[in-house]
Design a protein around this motif. Structure first.
Motif, PDB file in Angstrom:
ATOM      1  N   ILE A  35       8.928  76.089  73.693  1.00  0.00           N
ATOM      2  CA  ILE A  35       8.798  74.856  72.920  1.00  0.00           C
ATOM      3  C   ILE A  35       9.714  74.864  71.705  1.00  0.00           C
ATOM      4  N   MET A  36      10.015  76.050  71.171  1.00  0.00           N
ATOM      5  CA  MET A  36      10.941  76.122  70.038  1.00  0.00           C
ATOM      6  C   MET A  36      12.394  75.890  70.479  1.00  0.00           C
ATOM      7  N   LEU A  37      12.712  76.198  71.741  1.00  0.00           N
ATOM      8  CA  LEU A  37      14.071  75.969  72.234  1.00  0.00           C
ATOM      9  C   LEU A  37      14.428  74.487  72.236  1.00  0.00           C
ATOM     10  N   GLN A  38      13.502  73.647  72.657  1.00  0.00           N
ATOM     11  CA  GLN A  38      13.672  72.202  72.703  1.00  0.00           C
ATOM     12  C   GLN A  38      14.967  71.793  73.390  1.00  0.00           C
ATOM     13  N   LYS A  39      15.223  72.360  74.538  1.00  0.00           N
ATOM     14  CA  LYS A  39      16.431  71.994  75.268  1.00  0.00           C
ATOM     15  C   LYS A  39      16.207  70.688  76.023  1.00  0.00           C
ATOM     16  N   PRO A  40      17.271  69.957  76.299  1.00  0.00           N
ATOM     17  CA  PRO A  40      17.114  68.706  77.043  1.00  0.00           C
ATOM     18  C   PRO A  40      16.576  68.976  78.449  1.00  0.00           C
TER      19      PRO A  40
END
Length: 141
Positions: A110-115
């Motif tokens: 969730i911290m990565l927040q990649k598309p």
């Protein structure tokens, strides 16, 4: 307008890490409370606190899931966060360690927040369907 990062996801990831730590210390805290006090309801109040925190985690992860879907951000972290918190709520007696492990992985994702992987496909479908009219004779060819 699509955002690349959501503050909600950052706070959800932080709560997942906090929940992970709380779940790991939950049983020692409950047992210490049970053996150190003569009040028979103290362990139940402490356990209720841990369950309340887990329900807050479930709610926040569901909210983050909905917002991530709207902004085309990967949903893996939110789904794992929901699973980790639900594991603790359903079977805290045996699943506090697996719940903590799932929450660690959820916090990372969730911290990565990649598309999301399918965002380009969604944009192409929107462009194709914009030119379609109700009357087939009036369509551009």
């Amino acid at each position: 307008m699509k955002k690349n990062r959501l503050a909600l996801n950052t706070w959800t990831g932080i709560l997942d890490i906090v929940n992970c730590v709380l779940f790991l210390i939950s049983w020692p805290v409950i047992f210490i409370t049970a053996f150190s006090t003569s009040d028979g309801t103290a362990p139940y109040r402490i356990a209720t606190f841990f369950y309340a925190i887990a329900w807050i985690g479930i709610s926040l992860n569901i909210w983050a899931l909905v917002q991530s879907k709207k902004h085309c951000i990967s949903l893996v972290g939110s789904v794992l966060g929901i699973i980790g918190n639900v594991l603790f709520v359903l079977t805290a007696t045996i699943a506090f360690l697996p719940a903590a492990l799932v929450l660690i992985v959820a916090a990372v994702f969730i911290m990565l927040q990649k598309p999301a992987n399918n965002t380009t496909a969604q944009n192409i479908n929107v462009q194709v369907t914009e030119n379609i009219t109700e009357d087939p004779k009036k369509q551009d060819k």
